[in-house]
Scaffold this motif. Structure first.
Motif, mmCIF file in Angstrom:
data_model
loop_
_atom_site.group_PDB
_atom_site.id
_atom_site.type_symbol
_atom_site.label_atom_id
_atom_site.label_comp_id
_atom_site.label_asym_id
_atom_site.label_seq_id
_atom_site.Cartn_x
_atom_site.Cartn_y
_atom_site.Cartn_z
ATOM 1 N N UNK A 64 -10.321 16.393 18.763
ATOM 2 C CA UNK A 64 -9.574 17.542 19.240
ATOM 3 C C UNK A 64 -9.893 18.780 18.394
ATOM 4 N N UNK A 65 -9.819 19.921 19.045
ATOM 5 C CA UNK A 65 -10.041 21.192 18.350
ATOM 6 C C UNK A 65 -8.700 21.685 17.831
ATOM 7 N N UNK A 66 -8.180 20.976 16.846
ATOM 8 C CA UNK A 66 -6.865 21.310 16.300
ATOM 9 C C UNK A 66 -6.938 22.514 15.373
ATOM 10 N N UNK A 67 -5.811 23.186 15.254
ATOM 11 C CA UNK A 67 -5.643 24.301 14.317
ATOM 12 C C UNK A 67 -6.686 25.396 14.480
ATOM 13 N N UNK A 68 -7.030 25.682 15.711
ATOM 14 C CA UNK A 68 -7.945 26.779 15.998
ATOM 15 C C UNK A 68 -7.118 28.007 16.338
ATOM 16 N N UNK A 69 -7.442 29.117 15.723
ATOM 17 C CA UNK A 69 -6.721 30.359 15.971
ATOM 18 C C UNK A 69 -7.714 31.411 16.428
ATOM 19 N N UNK A 70 -7.425 32.010 17.566
ATOM 20 C CA UNK A 70 -8.254 33.095 18.086
ATOM 21 C C UNK A 70 -7.414 34.357 18.087
ATOM 22 N N UNK A 71 -7.944 35.437 17.553
ATOM 23 C CA UNK A 71 -7.229 36.708 17.508
ATOM 24 C C UNK A 71 -7.970 37.747 18.334
ATOM 25 N N UNK A 72 -7.206 38.469 19.156
ATOM 26 C CA UNK A 72 -7.778 39.526 19.980
ATOM 27 C C UNK A 72 -6.933 40.775 19.813
ATOM 28 N N UNK A 73 -7.590 41.901 19.758
ATOM 29 C CA UNK A 73 -6.864 43.163 19.693
ATOM 30 C C UNK A 73 -6.721 43.700 21.110
ATOM 31 N N UNK A 74 -5.500 44.105 21.436
ATOM 32 C CA UNK A 74 -5.244 44.687 22.752
ATOM 33 C C UNK A 74 -4.485 45.991 22.570
ATOM 34 N N UNK A 75 -4.470 46.790 23.612
ATOM 35 C CA UNK A 75 -3.747 48.066 23.543
ATOM 36 C C UNK A 75 -2.244 47.808 23.624
ATOM 37 N N UNK A 76 -1.456 48.853 23.426
ATOM 38 C CA UNK A 76 0.004 48.701 23.442
ATOM 39 C C UNK A 76 0.501 48.141 24.771
ATOM 40 N N UNK A 77 -0.085 48.563 25.846
ATOM 41 C CA UNK A 77 0.260 48.040 27.181
ATOM 42 C C UNK A 77 -0.990 47.396 27.758
ATOM 43 N N UNK A 78 -1.173 46.090 27.500
ATOM 44 C CA UNK A 78 -2.409 45.444 27.948
ATOM 45 C C UNK A 78 -2.607 45.583 29.457
ATOM 46 N N UNK A 79 -3.784 46.022 29.816
ATOM 47 C CA UNK A 79 -4.139 46.150 31.219
ATOM 48 C C UNK A 79 -4.649 44.808 31.725
ATOM 49 N N UNK A 80 -4.703 44.657 33.028
ATOM 50 C CA UNK A 80 -5.167 43.390 33.601
ATOM 51 C C UNK A 80 -6.613 43.103 33.196
#
Length: 135
Positions: A1-17
């Motif tokens: 299993x791919x345990x303890x994987x953390x992905x971080x993404x930066x998004x704007x204040x009001x994420x668009x679709x």
């Protein structure tokens, strides 16, 4: 299993679709890479947390993501290597969790046990056995 994987993404204040879809594609791509390496991602345990200021309200349309036809709802916190990360970057959920665990350990140590003699009784029996003055 791919345990303890953390992905971080930066998004704007009001994420668009378009941002939401880009995040979904990046997560899908990560899962494909794990699968190529023989690792499995448990979608049922997968969490998505949007870290944001409490004064910034999320729009109701951004409450879930679709990854490989599995709906993943937003969570208010996630556990990353034993640390609970709250969506508003508050430490209280983590402190409560650790305190609860600490109190459980303290209670189990303080509970009298028939198998483990108390230190004072061990010292008293040692003194009696060797005829030393009692403390």
């Amino acid at each position: 299993y791919a345990d303890d994987t953390t992905l971080l993404f930066e998004v704007s204040r009001s994420p668009q679709s378009s941002e939401t879809r880009a995040i979904e594609r990046n997560i899908e791509r990560s899962i494909e890479i794990f699968n190529q390496d023989g690792l499995v991602v448990n979608s049922g345990k997968t969490k998505i947390v949007l870290f944001h200021n409490p004064q910034c309200r999320l729009e109701p349309g951004h409450t879930c993501f679709r990854v490989h036809d599995v709906e993943i709802r937003l969570s208010d916190s996630a556990n990353c290597l034993g640390v609970i990360l709250h969506q508003h970057m508050k430490w209280l959920p983590h402190v409560r969790h650790i305190s609860k665990r600490c109190f459980a350990v303290i209670a189990s140590i303080a509970r009298p046990s028939l198998k483990v003699p108390r230190p004072k009784s061990v010292l008293a029996s040692h003194c009696l056995r060797h005829r030393l003055p009692s403390v």
